[in-house]
Design a protein around this motif. Structure first.
Motif, PDB file in Angstrom:
ATOM      1  N   ALA A 164       0.468  57.330   5.216  1.00  0.00           N
ATOM      2  CA  ALA A 164       1.667  57.593   4.756  1.00  0.00           C
ATOM      3  C   ALA A 164       2.867  56.263   5.183  1.00  0.00           C
ATOM      4  CB  ALA A 164       2.323  58.793   5.328  1.00  0.00           C
ATOM      5  N   ALA A 165       2.485  55.891   6.158  1.00  0.00           N
ATOM      6  CA  ALA A 165       3.154  54.660   6.841  1.00  0.00           C
ATOM      7  C   ALA A 165       2.879  53.738   5.991  1.00  0.00           C
ATOM      8  CB  ALA A 165       2.920  54.339   8.289  1.00  0.00           C
ATOM      9  N   GLU A 166       1.731  53.493   5.449  1.00  0.00           N
ATOM     10  CA  GLU A 166       1.314  52.057   4.737  1.00  0.00           C
ATOM     11  C   GLU A 166       2.131  52.491   3.070  1.00  0.00           C
ATOM     12  OE1 GLU A 166      -2.912  49.923   3.666  1.00  0.00           O
ATOM     13  OE2 GLU A 166      -2.756  51.797   3.224  1.00  0.00           O
ATOM     14  N   ALA A 167       1.842  53.697   2.483  1.00  0.00           N
ATOM     15  CA  ALA A 167       2.748  53.760   1.323  1.00  0.00           C
ATOM     16  C   ALA A 167       4.211  53.525   1.346  1.00  0.00           C
ATOM     17  CB  ALA A 167       2.274  55.253   0.934  1.00  0.00           C
ATOM     18  N   ALA A 168       4.870  53.794   2.579  1.00  0.00           N
ATOM     19  CA  ALA A 168       6.036  53.635   2.835  1.00  0.00           C
ATOM     20  C   ALA A 168       6.513  52.225   3.030  1.00  0.00           C
ATOM     21  CB  ALA A 168       6.600  54.565   4.037  1.00  0.00           C
ATOM     22  N   ALA A 169       5.861  51.552   3.666  1.00  0.00           N
ATOM     23  CA  ALA A 169       5.974  50.019   3.641  1.00  0.00           C
ATOM     24  C   ALA A 169       6.494  49.235   2.702  1.00  0.00           C
ATOM     25  CB  ALA A 169       4.787  49.281   4.386  1.00  0.00           C
ATOM     26  N   SER A 170       5.990  49.458   1.572  1.00  0.00           N
ATOM     27  CA  SER A 170       6.344  48.750   0.329  1.00  0.00           C
ATOM     28  C   SER A 170       7.720  49.144  -0.167  1.00  0.00           C
ATOM     29  CB  SER A 170       5.440  48.660  -0.676  1.00  0.00           C
ATOM     30  OG  SER A 170       5.146  50.138  -1.354  1.00  0.00           O
ATOM     31  N   VAL A 171       7.928  50.453  -0.125  1.00  0.00           N
ATOM     32  CA  VAL A 171       9.636  51.081  -0.470  1.00  0.00           C
ATOM     33  C   VAL A 171      10.531  50.473   0.241  1.00  0.00           C
ATOM     34  CG1 VAL A 171      10.599  53.144  -0.867  1.00  0.00           C
ATOM     35  CG2 VAL A 171       8.276  53.037  -1.342  1.00  0.00           C
ATOM     36  N   LEU A 172      10.109  50.571   1.785  1.00  0.00           N
ATOM     37  CA  LEU A 172      11.221  50.206   2.654  1.00  0.00           C
ATOM     38  C   LEU A 172      11.487  48.760   2.558  1.00  0.00           C
ATOM     39  CD1 LEU A 172      10.296  51.823   5.994  1.00  0.00           C
ATOM     40  CD2 LEU A 172      11.836  52.540   4.506  1.00  0.00           C
ATOM     41  N   ALA A 173      10.380  47.791   2.425  1.00  0.00           N
ATOM     42  CA  ALA A 173      10.661  46.394   1.979  1.00  0.00           C
ATOM     43  C   ALA A 173      11.387  46.252   0.945  1.00  0.00           C
ATOM     44  CB  ALA A 173       9.343  45.813   2.055  1.00  0.00           C
ATOM     45  N   SER A 174      11.427  46.761   0.025  1.00  0.00           N
ATOM     46  CA  SER A 174      12.176  46.666  -1.402  1.00  0.00           C
ATOM     47  C   SER A 174      13.752  47.198  -1.403  1.00  0.00           C
ATOM     48  CB  SER A 174      11.472  47.412  -2.520  1.00  0.00           C
ATOM     49  OG  SER A 174      11.582  48.749  -2.340  1.00  0.00           O
ATOM     50  N   ARG A 175      13.857  48.095  -0.312  1.00  0.00           N
ATOM     51  CA  ARG A 175      15.407  48.540  -0.050  1.00  0.00           C
ATOM     52  C   ARG A 175      16.136  47.393   0.320  1.00  0.00           C
ATOM     53  NH1 ARG A 175      15.202  54.493   0.677  1.00  0.00           N
ATOM     54  NH2 ARG A 175      13.794  54.922  -1.060  1.00  0.00           N
ATOM     55  N   PRO A 176      17.523  47.356  -0.247  1.00  0.00           N
ATOM     56  CA  PRO A 176      18.564  46.523   0.255  1.00  0.00           C
ATOM     57  C   PRO A 176      18.856  46.491   1.640  1.00  0.00           C
ATOM     58  CG  PRO A 176      19.650  48.168  -1.136  1.00  0.00           C
ATOM     59  CD  PRO A 176      17.924  48.477  -1.210  1.00  0.00           C
ATOM     60  N   ARG A 177      19.129  45.564   2.370  1.00  0.00           N
ATOM     61  CA  ARG A 177      19.651  45.417   3.908  1.00  0.00           C
ATOM     62  C   ARG A 177      20.772  46.454   4.117  1.00  0.00           C
ATOM     63  NH1 ARG A 177      22.018  41.471   4.909  1.00  0.00           N
ATOM     64  NH2 ARG A 177      22.280  40.569   2.779  1.00  0.00           N
ATOM     65  N   GLN A 178      21.652  46.758   3.116  1.00  0.00           N
ATOM     66  CA  GLN A 178      22.746  47.672   3.426  1.00  0.00           C
ATOM     67  C   GLN A 178      22.187  49.120   3.638  1.00  0.00           C
ATOM     68  OE1 GLN A 178      26.129  47.140   3.951  1.00  0.00           O
ATOM     69  NE2 GLN A 178      26.016  49.141   4.669  1.00  0.00           N
ATOM     70  N   TRP A 179      21.175  49.239   2.721  1.00  0.00           N
ATOM     71  CA  TRP A 179      20.698  50.774   2.854  1.00  0.00           C
ATOM     72  C   TRP A 179      19.879  50.869   4.213  1.00  0.00           C
ATOM     73  CZ3 TRP A 179      15.674  52.371   3.804  1.00  0.00           C
ATOM     74  CH2 TRP A 179      15.351  53.655   3.841  1.00  0.00           C
ATOM     75  N   ARG A 180      19.207  49.886   4.596  1.00  0.00           N
ATOM     76  CA  ARG A 180      18.484  50.027   5.875  1.00  0.00           C
ATOM     77  C   ARG A 180      19.556  50.081   7.114  1.00  0.00           C
ATOM     78  NH1 ARG A 180      15.395  44.949   6.743  1.00  0.00           N
ATOM     79  NH2 ARG A 180      14.741  45.496   4.929  1.00  0.00           N
ATOM     80  N   ALA A 181      20.517  49.248   6.894  1.00  0.00           N
ATOM     81  CA  ALA A 181      21.533  49.267   8.235  1.00  0.00           C
ATOM     82  C   ALA A 181      22.350  50.763   8.083  1.00  0.00           C
ATOM     83  CB  ALA A 181      22.556  48.377   7.790  1.00  0.00           C
ATOM     84  N   ASP A 182      22.510  51.402   7.089  1.00  0.00           N
ATOM     85  CA  ASP A 182      23.033  52.843   6.991  1.00  0.00           C
ATOM     86  C   ASP A 182      22.240  53.787   7.558  1.00  0.00           C
ATOM     87  OD1 ASP A 182      25.272  51.700   5.653  1.00  0.00           O
ATOM     88  OD2 ASP A 182      24.765  52.401   3.616  1.00  0.00           O
ATOM     89  N   MET A 183      20.770  53.569   7.244  1.00  0.00           N
ATOM     90  CA  MET A 183      19.870  54.447   7.807  1.00  0.00           C
ATOM     91  C   MET A 183      19.732  54.129   9.493  1.00  0.00           C
ATOM     92  SD  MET A 183      15.710  54.518   7.752  1.00  0.00           S
ATOM     93  CE  MET A 183      15.453  52.874   8.333  1.00  0.00           C
ATOM     94  N   LEU A 184      19.841  52.888   9.798  1.00  0.00           N
ATOM     95  CA  LEU A 184      20.034  52.998  11.396  1.00  0.00           C
ATOM     96  C   LEU A 184      21.225  53.603  12.116  1.00  0.00           C
ATOM     97  CD1 LEU A 184      18.821  49.304  11.550  1.00  0.00           C
ATOM     98  CD2 LEU A 184      17.405  51.097  12.396  1.00  0.00           C
ATOM     99  N   GLU A 185      22.363  53.502  11.279  1.00  0.00           N
ATOM    100  CA  GLU A 185      23.725  54.179  11.811  1.00  0.00           C
ATOM    101  C   GLU A 185      23.381  55.711  11.608  1.00  0.00           C
ATOM    102  OE1 GLU A 185      26.890  52.206   9.687  1.00  0.00           O
ATOM    103  OE2 GLU A 185      26.935  50.759  11.353  1.00  0.00           O
ATOM    104  N   ARG A 186      22.646  56.350  10.878  1.00  0.00           N
ATOM    105  CA  ARG A 186      22.478  57.510  10.638  1.00  0.00           C
ATOM    106  C   ARG A 186      21.580  58.103  12.066  1.00  0.00           C
ATOM    107  NH1 ARG A 186      22.849  60.614   5.784  1.00  0.00           N
ATOM    108  NH2 ARG A 186      23.832  59.568   3.806  1.00  0.00           N
ATOM    109  N   ILE A 187      20.616  57.665  12.360  1.00  0.00           N
ATOM    110  CA  ILE A 187      19.894  57.460  13.429  1.00  0.00           C
ATOM    111  C   ILE A 187      20.657  57.703  14.557  1.00  0.00           C
ATOM    112  CG2 ILE A 187      17.991  56.787  14.751  1.00  0.00           C
ATOM    113  CD1 ILE A 187      16.627  55.732  12.254  1.00  0.00           C
ATOM    114  N   ALA A 188      21.702  56.449  14.760  1.00  0.00           N
ATOM    115  CA  ALA A 188      22.379  56.546  15.902  1.00  0.00           C
ATOM    116  C   ALA A 188      23.314  57.889  15.926  1.00  0.00           C
ATOM    117  CB  ALA A 188      23.243  55.352  15.910  1.00  0.00           C
ATOM    118  N   ALA A 189      23.780  58.178  14.999  1.00  0.00           N
ATOM    119  CA  ALA A 189      24.650  59.338  15.109  1.00  0.00           C
ATOM    120  C   ALA A 189      23.941  60.620  15.310  1.00  0.00           C
ATOM    121  CB  ALA A 189      25.205  59.508  13.681  1.00  0.00           C
ATOM    122  N   ALA A 190      22.549  60.692  14.902  1.00  0.00           N
ATOM    123  CA  ALA A 190      21.712  62.141  15.084  1.00  0.00           C
ATOM    124  C   ALA A 190      21.369  61.918  16.567  1.00  0.00           C
ATOM    125  CB  ALA A 190      20.355  61.677  14.107  1.00  0.00           C
ATOM    126  N   LEU A 191      21.085  61.087  17.020  1.00  0.00           N
ATOM    127  CA  LEU A 191      20.844  60.913  18.574  1.00  0.00           C
ATOM    128  C   LEU A 191      22.224  61.334  19.432  1.00  0.00           C
ATOM    129  CD1 LEU A 191      18.818  57.665  18.861  1.00  0.00           C
ATOM    130  CD2 LEU A 191      17.875  59.978  19.038  1.00  0.00           C
TER     131      LEU A 191
END
Length: 507
Positions: free
Chosen positions: A31-58
C-alpha cells in the motif's frame, strides 16, 4: 497479545493490540508503494496542508496522548506536555519548509556553448525516495516516536511512512498513529500514506521488505546494528539513518571552575538527571580541573547527587542495563563512587543517581561506556595536555560542551580544534540537553553517535528521505513546476547564479 507496563510499579497489563503478521507487513508495504507515486505528484502546498492537519490532530488529542504516555513512561505530564508541543511544532515547521521550497535544491543549467563545447540543458532537484520505515524510540514517546521528527520529515519529503511502535509505549504509539492517520485521510491522502506495525518480528520483516527505501532509527547501538544486518542481506541496499550511542563529554576550564563552580554544579546535575538521565544528549563524562575550584565544583555536585531521590527508568531492559553498566564503571581501575542518591525502590524501575570520580591518567574505555540513566563520571585533569590526552579516550559523540571564561579564548580555540572532529554539535557555556528544532540544528555525529552525516532534528532532516534527479533536454511540460522556466516561488540556482523566490505583486 501486546502488553503495556507502568514503569513506576512494574505492573504489566494487556492491551487490545496484537503483533503484526508477516503477511500484514507485506500488505502495508504494498500500500505504501502504491501511495508513493501519488504523494510525489501532489503539489507542495497540498503536502504542507496535510502536515498542518496532523499538527492540529495531535493538539486536539493532547489530553489523551499525554495521559497515556505518562502511564507507559513515568516521565510526568509536564515533560510529556512539552514534548508533545515539540512534535506539533515540528510538523508545522516542516509545513513551512515545504512551502518555502529551498530543500529541493533546484538547479537549472540552460543549454549553452561552453569552454568544453556545446552543453545540453540540465535541470536537477531532490525527489522523494519512496516508502520509509520509522522506528520509535523509548525515551521520547512523541518527538522521536510515531509522531516524531522522522515521521514529519519523511512525510514532508513526500514519502509514505510505516511506523514500528515501540514496545515500551504501545498504547501511546497507537493513539498517536490514530491521530495522524485520521488527519492524512481528512487531507485526501492515498491509502498507504501511513501505517503501523507491532512486535519485533514485524519490525524485522518491515526492514527486509524490498519496497522500503530507507529506515529511520533512534535507539541502542546493538539495535541499530541488528537492523543493519537485515539490510545487508537485502538484494537492494538502503540507507539506515541511526542515532545510536553518545557520551557527550563536557569540559570545564580552570577559569570557569573558579568563576562559577556552584552554578556549573547545579546545572550539570540538572542536565545529568533530567528525564532520569534518559536523553541521548546527557553529558556522561565531565572533565574538571584539579585544585580548590575543581574540588568545590565536585563537592557541590556530590551534595546534590547524595540528596537526590530515586528516578524511574522507562522499562526493565533500560533499568537492568543501567545497573550492569554502573557496576562495571565502579569496578574499573581508578574509579571511586563519590556520591549516590536514594537507593533503588523496591518496586518499579527506579535507580539512584550516581557520581563516579576518577583521574585523567586512569581514564580508559571501561570508564566511558554510555549509561542510559542518571550516572556521570567526573574526570580530574591537571593541565591542558592532560585534558587533551584524556579527551581522546572518549568515543565520538553527538555533542561536546566547553565551559570557559572570556580570558581563556586561546585555550578554548585549541580545544575547539580538538573537539570539532569528535562531535556533531559544539556547545559553549551551556548544556547539550535540550535540542532546538531549527534550520541550523545538527543532531548527529561521527560513529558511534550516528552512522550518517545527516541530522535527525531540524528542517534539514528532510534531506535523508530525498534523492537527486536530473532532467536533460526535457520539454517544459515534462518538468516539475519547480524546474520550469519563468518565475517560481522557491529559490533556485540558474546558470550558476542563486536566485531568490519570485514574489507575486499585490495590485
Amino acid at each position: 497479545m501486546i502488553t503495556t507496563t507502568d514503569p513506576r510499579t512494574g505492573r504489566q497489563s494487556d492491551t487490545d493490540l496484537a503483533p503484526t503478521s508477516a503477511d500484514a507487513v507485506a500488505d502495508l508495504a504494498r500500500a505504501a508503494e502504491a501511495a508513493a507515486s501519488v504523494l510525489a505528484s501532489r503539489p507542495r502546498q497540498w503536502r504542507a496542508d496535510m502536515l498542518e492537519r496532523i499538527a492540529a490532530a495531535l493538539e486536539d488529542a493532547r489530553a489523551e496522548l499525554v495521559a497515556t504516555a505518562d502511564a507507559e513512561t513515568g516521565l510526568g505530564e509536564a515533560r510529556l506536555g512539552g514534548e508533545l508541543t515539540r512534535s506539533v511544532v515540528q510538523f508545522r515547521m516542516f509545513a513551512d519548509a515545504v512551502r518555502e521550497g529551498s530543500y529541493l535544491e533546484a538547479i537549472i543549467d540552460h543549454a549553452a556553448t561552453t569552454d568544453l563545447g556545446p552543453a545540453p540543458d540540465v535541470r536537477r532537484m531532490l525527489v522523494p525516495l519512496g516508502p520509509v520505515a520509522v522506528f520509535g524510540s523509548s525515551n521520547f514517546p512523541f518527538a522521536f516516536s510515531v509522531a516524531g521528527g522522522d515521521t514529519a520529515s519523511a512525510l514532508a519529503a513526500g514519502c509514505p511512512v510505516i511506523l514500528k511502535a515501540h514496545s515500551a509505549h504501545p498504547l501511546t504509539s497507537a493513539r498517536s498513529f490514530d491521530a495522524i492517520a485520521a488527519a492524512t485521510a481528512a487531507a485526501g491522502a492515498p491509502d498507504g500514506t501511513v501505517g503501523i506495525v507491532y512486535g519485533q518480528q514485524a519490525g524485522s520483516a518491515l526492514v527486509a521488505d524490498p519496497r522500503i527505501t530507507a529506515v529511520g532509527f533512534t535507539g541502542s547501538l546493538s539495535g541499530g546494528m541488528a537492523l543493519q544486518r537485515i539490510i545487508d542481506e537485502r538484494a537492494q541496499p538502503i540507507p539506515l539513518y541511526g542515532e545510536l550511542s553518545s557520551l557527550n563529554p563536557l569540559f570545564i576550564t580552570p577559569g570557569a571552575a573558579i568563576a562559577r563552580a556552584d552554578t556549573i554544579a547545579a546545572d550539570l546535575f540538572t542536565s545529568v538527571t533530567g528525564s532520569a538521565g534518559q536523553l541521548c544528549t546527557k553529558p556522561g563524562v565531565a572533565f574538571v580541573p584539579v585544585g580548590d575550584a575543581g574540588d568545590a565544583l565536585v563537592d557541590a555536585l556530590a551534595d546534590r547527587v547524595d540528596e537526590a531521590g530515586a528516578q524511574v527508568l522507562l522499562n526493565r531492559r533500560i533499568h537492568d542495563s543501567f545497573r550492569e553498566i554502573r557496576d562495571r564503571v565502579l569496578a574499573a581501575p581508578g574509579a571511586v563512587e563519590r556520591a549516590r542518591g536514594v537507593e533503588d525502590a523496591a518496586e518499579g524501575f527506579a535507580v539512584a543517581p550516581t557520581l563516579v570520580e576518577t583521574t585523567a591518567s586512569s581514564l580508559g574505555a571501561d570508564l566511558v561506556e554510555e549509561a542510559f540513566g542518571p550516572l556521570v563520571v567526573v574526570v580530574r585533569y591537571e593541565g591542558a595536555g592532560d585534558l587533551r590526552r584524556a579527551a581522546s579516550v572518549v568515543p565520538k559523540s553527538l555533542t561536546a560542551t566547553l565551559h570557559h571564561e572570556a580570558d581563556e579564548i586561546d585555550l578554548a580555540r585549541r580545544l575547539t580544534d580538538d573537539l570539532a572532529p569528535w562531535a556533531g554539535r559544539l556547545v559553549y557555556n551551556g548544556y547539550p540537553t535540550g535540542v532546538r528544532v531549527a534550520w541550523a540544528q545538527q543532531h548527529g555525529g561521527p560513529w558511534p553517535a550516528t552512522n550518517s552525516q545527516h541530522t535527525s532534528v531540524g528542517m534539514t532532516a528532510i534531506r535523508r528521505f530525498l534523492r537527486p534527479l536530473a532532467w536533460q533536454n526535457a520539454a517544459q511540460e515534462l518538468l516539475p513546476e519547480e524546474l520550469r522556466d519563468g518565475p517560481v516561488p522557491i529559490p533556485r540556482r540558474v546558470d550558476g547564479v542563486l536566485q531568490l523566490a519570485a514574489v507575486e505583486s499585490t495590485p
